[in-house]
Design an enzyme around this catalytic site. Structure first.
Site, short mmCIF file in Angstrom:
data_model
loop_
_atom_site.label_atom_id
_atom_site.label_comp_id
_atom_site.label_asym_id
_atom_site.label_seq_id
_atom_site.Cartn_x
_atom_site.Cartn_y
_atom_site.Cartn_z
N ASP A 174 0.84 -1.98 3.59
CA ASP A 174 0.54 -0.77 2.81
C ASP A 174 0.41 -1.17 1.34
OD1 ASP A 174 1.01 2.52 3.19
OD2 ASP A 174 1.41 1.74 1.17
N ASN A 191 -5.37 5.10 -8.25
CA ASN A 191 -6.48 6.07 -8.15
C ASN A 191 -6.47 7.02 -9.34
OD1 ASN A 191 -8.09 5.63 -5.90
ND2 ASN A 191 -6.68 6.62 -4.49
N HIS A 199 -11.11 7.02 -8.35
CA HIS A 199 -11.24 6.76 -6.91
C HIS A 199 -12.15 5.57 -6.62
CE1 HIS A 199 -11.12 8.37 -2.73
NE2 HIS A 199 -9.98 8.85 -3.20
N ASP A 253 -11.45 2.39 -4.32
CA ASP A 253 -12.30 1.90 -3.23
C ASP A 253 -12.57 0.40 -3.37
OD1 ASP A 253 -12.39 4.39 -2.20
OD2 ASP A 253 -14.50 4.80 -2.67
N GLU A 286 -4.69 3.59 2.75
CA GLU A 286 -4.46 2.25 2.17
C GLU A 286 -3.49 1.47 3.06
OE1 GLU A 286 -2.40 4.62 2.10
OE2 GLU A 286 -0.76 4.00 0.80
N1 LIG Z 1 -9.74 5.22 -3.46
C1 LIG Z 1 -9.28 5.51 -2.24
N2 LIG Z 1 -8.04 5.99 -2.11
C2 LIG Z 1 -7.57 6.27 -0.89
C3 LIG Z 1 -8.34 6.05 0.25
N3 LIG Z 1 -7.59 6.40 1.34
C4 LIG Z 1 -6.38 6.81 0.86
N4 LIG Z 1 -6.36 6.75 -0.48
C5 LIG Z 1 -5.35 7.13 -1.39
O1 LIG Z 1 -4.19 6.30 -1.25
C6 LIG Z 1 -3.11 7.00 -1.80
C7 LIG Z 1 -1.85 6.70 -1.01
O2 LIG Z 1 -0.81 7.29 -1.69
P1 LIG Z 1 0.69 7.32 -1.20
O3 LIG Z 1 0.71 7.49 0.31
O4 LIG Z 1 1.41 8.27 -1.99
O5 LIG Z 1 1.20 5.88 -1.41
P2 LIG Z 1 1.30 5.00 -2.69
O6 LIG Z 1 0.79 5.70 -3.89
O7 LIG Z 1 0.55 3.72 -2.36
O8 LIG Z 1 2.78 4.71 -2.78
P3 LIG Z 1 3.61 3.62 -1.95
O9 LIG Z 1 3.03 3.52 -0.61
O10 LIG Z 1 4.99 4.15 -1.96
O11 LIG Z 1 3.48 2.37 -2.71
C8 LIG Z 1 -3.49 8.49 -1.81
O12 LIG Z 1 -3.65 8.93 -3.13
C9 LIG Z 1 -4.81 8.53 -1.11
O13 LIG Z 1 -5.70 9.48 -1.64
C10 LIG Z 1 -9.65 5.54 0.09
O14 LIG Z 1 -10.41 5.33 1.02
N5 LIG Z 1 -10.06 5.26 -1.18
#
Ligand SMILES: Nc1nc2c(ncn2[C@@H]2O[C@H](COP(=O)(O)OP(=O)(O)OP(=O)(O)O)[C@@H](O)[C@H]2O)c(=O)[nH]1
Length: 421
Positions: free
Chosen positions: A297, A305, A310, A314, A340
Protein backbone atom coordinates in the site's frame (compact mmCIF):
# COMPACT_ATOMS: atom_id res chain seq x y z
CA UNK A 1 -6.39 -48.96 -99.14
CA UNK A 2 -8.14 -48.77 -102.49
CA UNK A 3 -11.91 -48.61 -102.19
CA UNK A 4 -14.28 -48.86 -105.14
CA UNK A 5 -17.32 -46.70 -104.83
CA UNK A 6 -19.80 -45.69 -107.48
CA UNK A 7 -21.05 -42.09 -107.47
CA UNK A 8 -24.58 -43.33 -106.64
CA UNK A 9 -23.44 -45.24 -103.55
CA UNK A 10 -21.39 -42.28 -102.50
CA UNK A 11 -24.42 -40.07 -102.81
CA UNK A 12 -26.56 -42.39 -100.66
CA UNK A 13 -23.87 -42.89 -98.07
CA UNK A 14 -22.80 -39.32 -97.57
CA UNK A 15 -25.68 -37.04 -98.34
CA UNK A 16 -27.21 -37.38 -94.89
CA UNK A 17 -23.92 -37.90 -93.18
CA UNK A 18 -22.51 -35.68 -90.38
CA UNK A 19 -19.30 -35.82 -92.30
CA UNK A 20 -18.46 -34.00 -95.45
CA UNK A 21 -16.98 -35.89 -98.36
CA UNK A 22 -15.03 -34.68 -101.33
CA UNK A 23 -13.31 -36.66 -104.05
CA UNK A 24 -10.56 -34.97 -106.02
CA UNK A 25 -7.62 -35.41 -108.27
CA UNK A 26 -4.80 -32.93 -107.96
CA UNK A 27 -7.12 -30.80 -105.83
CA UNK A 28 -9.71 -30.47 -108.57
CA UNK A 29 -12.97 -31.65 -107.02
CA UNK A 30 -14.69 -34.48 -108.89
CA UNK A 31 -17.44 -34.87 -106.38
CA UNK A 32 -18.45 -33.20 -103.10
CA UNK A 33 -21.50 -33.79 -100.96
CA UNK A 34 -23.65 -30.96 -99.67
CA UNK A 35 -22.34 -31.39 -96.09
CA UNK A 36 -18.85 -30.77 -97.33
CA UNK A 37 -20.04 -27.70 -99.22
CA UNK A 38 -21.87 -26.31 -96.20
CA UNK A 39 -18.77 -26.47 -93.97
CA UNK A 40 -17.23 -24.01 -96.38
CA UNK A 41 -20.26 -21.77 -96.66
CA UNK A 42 -21.43 -23.07 -100.05
CA UNK A 43 -24.93 -24.27 -100.88
CA UNK A 44 -24.26 -27.57 -102.62
CA UNK A 45 -21.57 -30.01 -103.55
CA UNK A 46 -21.80 -28.74 -107.11
CA UNK A 47 -20.42 -25.36 -105.95
CA UNK A 48 -17.28 -27.17 -104.73
CA UNK A 49 -16.94 -29.05 -108.02
CA UNK A 50 -17.08 -25.68 -109.81
CA UNK A 51 -14.05 -24.36 -107.86
CA UNK A 52 -10.77 -24.17 -109.73
CA UNK A 53 -8.86 -25.85 -106.94
CA UNK A 54 -9.61 -27.24 -103.49
CA UNK A 55 -6.44 -25.45 -102.32
CA UNK A 56 -8.68 -22.37 -102.15
CA UNK A 57 -10.23 -24.01 -99.10
CA UNK A 58 -6.92 -24.68 -97.34
CA UNK A 59 -4.89 -22.06 -95.47
CA UNK A 60 -2.04 -20.90 -97.81
CA UNK A 61 0.75 -21.88 -95.41
CA UNK A 62 -0.56 -25.47 -95.46
CA UNK A 63 -0.74 -25.74 -99.29
CA UNK A 64 2.72 -27.21 -99.67
CA UNK A 65 2.26 -29.91 -97.04
CA UNK A 66 -1.20 -30.77 -98.44
CA UNK A 67 0.26 -31.16 -101.95
CA UNK A 68 3.15 -33.30 -100.72
CA UNK A 69 0.85 -35.50 -98.66
CA UNK A 70 -1.46 -35.95 -101.67
CA UNK A 71 1.44 -37.00 -103.91
CA UNK A 72 2.91 -39.37 -101.34
CA UNK A 73 -0.42 -41.10 -100.73
CA UNK A 74 -1.39 -41.31 -104.40
CA UNK A 75 2.05 -42.74 -105.35
CA UNK A 76 1.73 -45.32 -102.57
CA UNK A 77 4.78 -43.95 -100.70
CA UNK A 78 2.63 -43.04 -97.77
CA UNK A 79 -0.39 -44.74 -96.24
CA UNK A 80 -3.56 -42.68 -96.27
CA UNK A 81 -4.40 -41.51 -92.80
CA UNK A 82 -5.92 -39.00 -90.46
CA UNK A 83 -4.66 -35.44 -90.26
CA UNK A 84 -5.96 -32.06 -89.27
CA UNK A 85 -5.92 -28.99 -91.48
CA UNK A 86 -6.65 -25.38 -91.11
CA UNK A 87 -9.33 -24.65 -93.69
CA UNK A 88 -10.87 -21.44 -94.92
CA UNK A 89 -14.53 -20.99 -95.70
CA UNK A 90 -16.10 -18.85 -98.42
CA UNK A 91 -16.06 -15.81 -96.14
CA UNK A 92 -12.40 -16.16 -95.20
CA UNK A 93 -13.06 -17.64 -91.72
CA UNK A 94 -10.49 -20.17 -90.62
CA UNK A 95 -11.55 -23.41 -88.92
CA UNK A 96 -9.88 -26.67 -88.09
CA UNK A 97 -11.13 -29.97 -89.47
CA UNK A 98 -10.11 -33.55 -89.08
CA UNK A 99 -9.55 -35.26 -92.45
CA UNK A 100 -9.57 -38.97 -93.24
CA UNK A 101 -8.00 -39.88 -96.60
CA UNK A 102 -8.83 -42.84 -98.81
CA UNK A 103 -7.53 -43.65 -102.25
CA UNK A 104 -10.47 -44.77 -104.33
CA UNK A 105 -11.25 -45.53 -107.96
CA UNK A 106 -13.40 -42.87 -109.52
CA UNK A 107 -14.67 -43.37 -113.02
CA UNK A 108 -11.87 -45.81 -113.73
CA UNK A 109 -9.02 -43.79 -112.30
CA UNK A 110 -7.45 -43.34 -108.88
CA UNK A 111 -8.70 -40.41 -106.93
CA UNK A 112 -8.44 -39.14 -103.40
CA UNK A 113 -11.51 -39.24 -101.22
CA UNK A 114 -11.37 -36.98 -98.20
CA UNK A 115 -13.85 -37.19 -95.41
CA UNK A 116 -13.82 -34.16 -93.19
CA UNK A 117 -15.20 -34.39 -89.73
CA UNK A 118 -16.89 -31.38 -88.29
CA UNK A 119 -15.17 -30.60 -85.04
CA UNK A 120 -17.38 -27.62 -84.32
CA UNK A 121 -19.61 -29.41 -81.73
CA UNK A 122 -16.44 -30.33 -79.82
CA UNK A 123 -15.07 -26.86 -80.31
CA UNK A 124 -18.36 -25.45 -79.05
CA UNK A 125 -18.33 -27.74 -76.00
CA UNK A 126 -14.74 -26.71 -75.35
CA UNK A 127 -15.68 -23.06 -75.76
CA UNK A 128 -18.60 -23.49 -73.32
CA UNK A 129 -16.33 -25.25 -70.85
CA UNK A 130 -13.84 -22.43 -71.17
CA UNK A 131 -16.62 -19.89 -70.69
CA UNK A 132 -17.83 -21.74 -67.60
CA UNK A 133 -14.23 -21.95 -66.31
CA UNK A 134 -13.89 -18.21 -66.93
CA UNK A 135 -17.15 -17.57 -65.06
CA UNK A 136 -15.86 -19.76 -62.20
CA UNK A 137 -12.58 -17.86 -62.26
CA UNK A 138 -14.46 -14.54 -62.17
CA UNK A 139 -16.57 -15.81 -59.29
CA UNK A 140 -13.53 -17.06 -57.40
CA UNK A 141 -11.55 -13.92 -58.15
CA UNK A 142 -14.46 -11.74 -57.06
CA UNK A 143 -14.64 -13.60 -53.75
CA UNK A 144 -13.44 -11.74 -50.68
CA UNK A 145 -12.40 -15.12 -49.32
CA UNK A 146 -8.93 -16.27 -50.24
CA UNK A 147 -9.00 -19.53 -52.18
CA UNK A 148 -5.94 -21.67 -52.74
CA UNK A 149 -5.47 -25.20 -54.03
CA UNK A 150 -2.25 -26.95 -53.09
CA UNK A 151 -0.64 -30.34 -53.33
CA UNK A 152 1.52 -31.02 -50.31
CA UNK A 153 1.80 -27.22 -49.95
CA UNK A 154 2.86 -26.58 -53.56
CA UNK A 155 0.35 -24.04 -54.91
CA UNK A 156 -1.71 -25.21 -57.91
CA UNK A 157 -4.21 -22.36 -57.96
CA UNK A 158 -4.97 -19.22 -55.99
CA UNK A 159 -7.33 -16.28 -56.39
CA UNK A 160 -6.59 -12.53 -56.07
CA UNK A 161 -7.95 -12.36 -52.52
CA UNK A 162 -5.57 -15.08 -51.31
CA UNK A 163 -2.57 -13.44 -52.98
CA UNK A 164 -3.56 -10.03 -51.55
CA UNK A 165 -4.05 -11.47 -48.06
CA UNK A 166 -0.43 -12.57 -48.13
CA UNK A 167 0.84 -9.29 -49.59
CA UNK A 168 1.70 -10.60 -53.06
CA UNK A 169 1.39 -8.26 -56.04
CA UNK A 170 -0.84 -10.70 -57.90
CA UNK A 171 -1.82 -14.37 -57.90
CA UNK A 172 0.96 -15.29 -60.35
CA UNK A 173 3.59 -13.99 -57.92
CA UNK A 174 2.23 -16.37 -55.27
CA UNK A 175 1.98 -19.23 -57.76
CA UNK A 176 5.71 -18.83 -58.44
CA UNK A 177 6.65 -19.97 -54.94
CA UNK A 178 7.40 -23.65 -54.45
CA UNK A 179 5.73 -24.12 -51.11
CA UNK A 180 3.20 -22.17 -49.10
CA UNK A 181 4.68 -23.45 -45.80
CA UNK A 182 6.76 -20.26 -45.34
CA UNK A 183 3.43 -18.39 -45.44
CA UNK A 184 2.36 -20.25 -42.30
CA UNK A 185 3.84 -19.18 -38.96
CA UNK A 186 6.40 -21.84 -37.95
CA UNK A 187 4.53 -22.67 -34.74
CA UNK A 188 1.65 -23.92 -36.92
CA UNK A 189 3.79 -26.00 -39.32
CA UNK A 190 3.46 -29.28 -37.45
CA UNK A 191 -0.30 -28.89 -37.20
CA UNK A 192 -0.58 -27.91 -40.88
CA UNK A 193 1.38 -31.00 -41.94
CA UNK A 194 -0.72 -33.29 -39.75
CA UNK A 195 -3.96 -31.79 -41.10
CA UNK A 196 -2.70 -32.15 -44.68
CA UNK A 197 -2.01 -35.85 -44.16
CA UNK A 198 -5.31 -36.48 -42.39
CA UNK A 199 -7.26 -34.84 -45.24
CA UNK A 200 -5.33 -36.60 -48.02
CA UNK A 201 -5.70 -39.96 -46.24
CA UNK A 202 -9.45 -39.38 -45.98
CA UNK A 203 -9.36 -39.47 -42.16
CA UNK A 204 -11.16 -36.13 -42.07
CA UNK A 205 -13.61 -34.48 -44.51
CA UNK A 206 -12.65 -30.91 -43.63
CA UNK A 207 -10.64 -29.07 -41.00
CA UNK A 208 -11.43 -25.59 -39.70
CA UNK A 209 -8.66 -23.77 -37.88
CA UNK A 210 -7.44 -20.36 -36.90
CA UNK A 211 -3.85 -19.79 -37.80
CA UNK A 212 -1.20 -17.12 -38.05
CA UNK A 213 0.10 -16.40 -41.54
CA UNK A 214 3.30 -14.66 -42.61
CA UNK A 215 2.89 -12.08 -45.38
CA UNK A 216 5.44 -11.51 -48.14
CA UNK A 217 6.86 -8.51 -46.20
CA UNK A 218 7.19 -10.59 -43.00
CA UNK A 219 4.21 -9.04 -41.21
CA UNK A 220 1.59 -11.35 -39.73
CA UNK A 221 -1.99 -11.99 -40.74
CA UNK A 222 -4.55 -13.94 -38.69
CA UNK A 223 -6.69 -16.30 -40.71
CA UNK A 224 -9.75 -18.42 -40.28
CA UNK A 225 -9.03 -21.38 -42.54
CA UNK A 226 -11.19 -24.17 -43.92
CA UNK A 227 -9.22 -26.96 -45.61
CA UNK A 228 -10.82 -29.81 -47.51
CA UNK A 229 -9.75 -32.37 -50.09
CA UNK A 230 -10.80 -31.83 -53.72
CA UNK A 231 -10.09 -33.54 -57.03
CA UNK A 232 -7.77 -31.51 -59.23
CA UNK A 233 -6.81 -32.90 -62.65
CA UNK A 234 -7.54 -36.39 -61.31
CA UNK A 235 -5.50 -35.95 -58.14
CA UNK A 236 -6.57 -35.60 -54.53
CA UNK A 237 -5.31 -32.22 -53.34
CA UNK A 238 -6.29 -29.65 -50.71
CA UNK A 239 -8.46 -26.58 -51.21
CA UNK A 240 -8.02 -23.87 -48.63
CA UNK A 241 -10.59 -21.13 -48.07
CA UNK A 242 -9.22 -18.37 -45.88
CA UNK A 243 -10.70 -15.26 -44.25
CA UNK A 244 -8.51 -12.47 -42.89
CA UNK A 245 -9.52 -12.16 -39.22
CA UNK A 246 -6.60 -9.96 -38.15
CA UNK A 247 -8.89 -7.11 -37.09
CA UNK A 248 -11.19 -9.39 -35.08
CA UNK A 249 -8.15 -11.10 -33.55
CA UNK A 250 -6.62 -7.77 -32.50
CA UNK A 251 -9.97 -6.66 -31.10
CA UNK A 252 -10.27 -9.94 -29.20
CA UNK A 253 -6.73 -9.53 -27.84
CA UNK A 254 -7.55 -5.94 -26.82
CA UNK A 255 -10.75 -7.04 -25.08
CA UNK A 256 -8.92 -9.88 -23.35
CA UNK A 257 -6.21 -7.45 -22.30
CA UNK A 258 -8.78 -4.97 -21.03
CA UNK A 259 -10.52 -7.70 -19.06
CA UNK A 260 -7.29 -8.76 -17.37
CA UNK A 261 -5.15 -5.64 -17.09
CA UNK A 262 -5.52 -2.35 -15.29
CA UNK A 263 -5.86 0.56 -17.74
CA UNK A 264 -3.64 3.00 -15.81
CA UNK A 265 -0.69 0.85 -14.74
CA UNK A 266 -1.01 -2.02 -17.26
CA UNK A 267 -0.57 -4.45 -14.36
CA UNK A 268 -2.82 -7.49 -13.93
CA UNK A 269 -6.13 -6.42 -12.44
CA UNK A 270 -7.85 -7.80 -9.37
CA UNK A 271 -10.07 -10.19 -11.38
CA UNK A 272 -7.11 -11.73 -13.20
CA UNK A 273 -5.07 -12.04 -10.03
CA UNK A 274 -7.88 -13.70 -8.09
CA UNK A 275 -8.02 -16.43 -10.76
CA UNK A 276 -4.25 -16.73 -10.88
CA UNK A 277 -3.94 -16.85 -7.10
CA UNK A 278 -6.49 -19.70 -6.88
CA UNK A 279 -4.46 -21.72 -9.41
CA UNK A 280 -1.10 -20.97 -7.78
CA UNK A 281 -2.51 -21.73 -4.35
CA UNK A 282 -3.83 -25.16 -5.47
CA UNK A 283 -0.60 -26.00 -7.35
CA UNK A 284 1.71 -25.09 -4.46
CA UNK A 285 -0.43 -26.91 -1.91
CA UNK A 286 -0.48 -30.10 -4.03
CA UNK A 287 3.27 -29.95 -4.62
CA UNK A 288 4.07 -28.67 -1.10
CA UNK A 289 6.05 -25.87 -2.74
CA UNK A 290 6.63 -22.51 -1.03
CA UNK A 291 4.41 -19.63 -2.20
CA UNK A 292 4.48 -16.08 -0.85
CA UNK A 293 2.22 -13.09 -1.19
CA UNK A 294 3.10 -9.45 -0.53
CA UNK A 295 0.36 -6.88 0.00
CA UNK A 296 1.61 -3.37 -0.79
CA UNK A 297 0.00 0.00 0.00
CA UNK A 298 1.47 3.36 -1.00
CA UNK A 299 1.93 5.65 1.96
CA UNK A 300 0.12 8.94 2.47
CA UNK A 301 -1.27 8.83 -1.02
CA UNK A 302 -4.23 11.02 -0.20
CA UNK A 303 -1.86 13.75 0.92
CA UNK A 304 0.19 13.44 -2.30
CA UNK A 305 -2.97 13.72 -4.40
CA UNK A 306 -4.11 16.69 -2.38
CA UNK A 307 -0.78 18.51 -2.58
CA UNK A 308 0.29 17.77 -6.17
CA UNK A 309 -2.96 16.90 -7.90
CA UNK A 310 -4.53 13.66 -9.11
CA UNK A 311 -2.46 13.57 -12.30
CA UNK A 312 0.75 13.39 -10.26
CA UNK A 313 -0.88 10.66 -8.13
CA UNK A 314 -1.51 8.76 -11.39
CA UNK A 315 2.12 9.22 -12.46
CA UNK A 316 3.28 7.82 -9.14
CA UNK A 317 1.07 4.75 -9.61
CA UNK A 318 2.62 4.19 -13.05
CA UNK A 319 6.13 4.74 -11.73
CA UNK A 320 5.47 2.28 -8.93
CA UNK A 321 4.23 -0.30 -11.48
CA UNK A 322 7.31 0.08 -13.69
CA UNK A 323 9.68 -0.11 -10.72
CA UNK A 324 7.95 -3.22 -9.34
CA UNK A 325 8.22 -5.02 -12.66
CA UNK A 326 11.95 -4.29 -12.77
CA UNK A 327 12.41 -5.74 -9.28
CA UNK A 328 10.66 -9.09 -9.76
CA UNK A 329 11.37 -12.23 -11.76
CA UNK A 330 9.49 -13.18 -14.96
CA UNK A 331 7.77 -15.92 -12.98
CA UNK A 332 6.42 -13.50 -10.36
CA UNK A 333 3.16 -11.58 -10.68
CA UNK A 334 2.29 -8.04 -9.66
CA UNK A 335 -1.27 -6.80 -9.71
CA UNK A 336 -3.17 -3.63 -8.91
CA UNK A 337 -5.52 -4.79 -6.19
CA UNK A 338 -7.37 -1.47 -6.19
CA UNK A 339 -6.61 2.26 -5.63
CA UNK A 340 -3.05 2.53 -4.34
CA UNK A 341 -2.97 -1.10 -3.19
CA UNK A 342 -0.99 -3.83 -4.95
CA UNK A 343 -0.36 -7.57 -4.56
CA UNK A 344 2.85 -9.37 -5.39
CA UNK A 345 2.71 -13.17 -5.91
CA UNK A 346 6.01 -15.00 -5.60
CA UNK A 347 5.74 -18.66 -6.69
CA UNK A 348 8.31 -21.20 -5.41
CA UNK A 349 9.67 -18.60 -2.99
CA UNK A 350 10.19 -19.11 0.73
CA UNK A 351 9.41 -16.41 3.28
CA UNK A 352 13.04 -15.30 3.75
CA UNK A 353 13.49 -14.76 0.04
CA UNK A 354 10.09 -13.03 -0.21
CA UNK A 355 11.05 -10.68 2.63
CA UNK A 356 14.31 -9.89 0.84
CA UNK A 357 12.48 -9.10 -2.43
CA UNK A 358 9.94 -6.94 -0.59
CA UNK A 359 12.69 -5.03 1.24
CA UNK A 360 14.57 -4.45 -2.00
CA UNK A 361 11.42 -3.11 -3.68
CA UNK A 362 10.58 -0.97 -0.64
CA UNK A 363 14.05 0.62 -0.79
CA UNK A 364 13.84 1.15 -4.55
CA UNK A 365 10.46 2.91 -4.18
CA UNK A 366 11.70 5.17 -1.42
CA UNK A 367 14.60 6.30 -3.59
CA UNK A 368 12.35 7.41 -6.51
CA UNK A 369 11.91 11.11 -7.21
CA UNK A 370 9.17 12.22 -9.54
CA UNK A 371 9.47 15.70 -11.07
CA UNK A 372 6.33 17.84 -10.72
CA UNK A 373 5.64 21.46 -11.71
CA UNK A 374 6.37 22.21 -8.09
CA UNK A 375 9.68 20.42 -7.40
CA UNK A 376 10.23 16.69 -6.90
CA UNK A 377 7.98 14.34 -5.01
CA UNK A 378 9.11 11.29 -3.03
CA UNK A 379 6.84 8.51 -1.99
CA UNK A 380 7.05 5.22 -0.12
CA UNK A 381 5.19 1.97 0.35
CA UNK A 382 4.34 -0.32 3.25
CA UNK A 383 4.29 -4.08 2.70
CA UNK A 384 2.97 -7.18 4.48
CA UNK A 385 4.40 -10.59 3.53
CA UNK A 386 2.60 -13.88 4.06
CA UNK A 387 3.44 -17.43 3.03
CA UNK A 388 1.58 -20.61 2.38
CA UNK A 389 1.88 -22.81 5.46
CA UNK A 390 0.10 -25.86 6.91
CA UNK A 391 -2.60 -23.76 8.49
CA UNK A 392 -3.24 -21.58 5.39
CA UNK A 393 -6.33 -23.38 4.14
CA UNK A 394 -7.41 -20.94 1.44
CA UNK A 395 -6.42 -17.91 -0.66
CA UNK A 396 -8.40 -15.47 1.51
CA UNK A 397 -6.41 -16.56 4.55
CA UNK A 398 -3.12 -16.04 2.69
CA UNK A 399 -4.26 -12.52 1.74
CA UNK A 400 -5.64 -11.66 5.16
CA UNK A 401 -2.35 -12.73 6.80
CA UNK A 402 -0.52 -10.35 4.44
CA UNK A 403 -3.12 -7.65 5.16
CA UNK A 404 -2.55 -7.96 8.92
CA UNK A 405 1.20 -7.66 8.38
CA UNK A 406 0.62 -4.58 6.18
CA UNK A 407 -1.54 -3.03 8.89
CA UNK A 408 1.34 -3.50 11.35
CA UNK A 409 3.78 -1.94 8.85
CA UNK A 410 1.54 1.14 8.66
CA UNK A 411 1.13 1.17 12.40
CA UNK A 412 4.89 0.95 12.93
CA UNK A 413 5.49 4.12 10.87
CA UNK A 414 5.08 3.08 7.18
CA UNK A 415 7.83 2.66 4.52
CA UNK A 416 8.65 -0.81 5.83
CA UNK A 417 8.10 -4.54 5.38
CA UNK A 418 6.46 -6.73 8.03
CA UNK A 419 6.35 -10.52 7.79
CA UNK A 420 3.12 -12.18 8.90
CA UNK A 421 3.52 -14.30 11.98
N1 LIG B 1 -4.23 9.68 -8.32
C1 LIG B 1 -4.91 8.58 -7.99
N2 LIG B 1 -5.27 8.41 -6.71
C2 LIG B 1 -5.94 7.29 -6.37
C3 LIG B 1 -6.23 6.31 -7.30
N3 LIG B 1 -6.88 5.29 -6.65
C4 LIG B 1 -6.97 5.67 -5.34
N4 LIG B 1 -6.41 6.87 -5.16
C5 LIG B 1 -6.32 7.67 -3.99
O1 LIG B 1 -5.50 7.04 -3.01
C6 LIG B 1 -5.83 7.60 -1.76
C7 LIG B 1 -5.72 6.55 -0.68
O2 LIG B 1 -5.91 7.19 0.51
P1 LIG B 1 -5.97 6.49 1.93
O3 LIG B 1 -6.69 5.16 1.78
O4 LIG B 1 -6.49 7.42 2.88
O5 LIG B 1 -4.51 6.09 2.23
P2 LIG B 1 -3.22 6.94 2.35
O6 LIG B 1 -3.47 8.39 2.12
O7 LIG B 1 -2.23 6.33 1.38
O8 LIG B 1 -2.77 6.67 3.77
P3 LIG B 1 -1.99 5.38 4.31
O9 LIG B 1 -2.45 4.20 3.55
O10 LIG B 1 -2.34 5.32 5.74
O11 LIG B 1 -0.56 5.66 4.08
C8 LIG B 1 -7.24 8.19 -1.91
O12 LIG B 1 -7.18 9.59 -1.82
C9 LIG B 1 -7.67 7.80 -3.29
O13 LIG B 1 -8.44 8.77 -3.94
C10 LIG B 1 -5.84 6.51 -8.65
O14 LIG B 1 -6.05 5.71 -9.54
N5 LIG B 1 -5.15 7.65 -8.93
Amino acid sequence: MLVNLSPAINEQLFIKSHYGVVIHRDFKALYADDNYARYFGYQSGQDIVSLTSLLQLIAPHEHESAIQAYRAVMSGKQQPGVSSYKNIDKNGNEFIVLTVDHVIEWQGEKAMQITIIDLSPHVETHRKLQASEERYRELVDGSIQGILVHKNFKPLFCNHAYAQMFGFEDDQALMNINSILPLISSIYHHQAQQDNQALLAGKKDAIKTESKGVRADGSTVWLSVLSRPVQWNGERVIQVTAMDITEQQLLRQQLEHRANYDGLTNLLNRRALSELLEKQFAYHQIHSAPLCCVLIDLDNFKAINDQYGHHIGDKILKLFAATSKKNIRESDYICRWGGEEFVLILPNTDIERAAFIAERLCDAIAKLRLPTGNGYVNFSASMGVSSLSDNTSNVDLLLSKADNALYQAKHLGKNRVVIAS
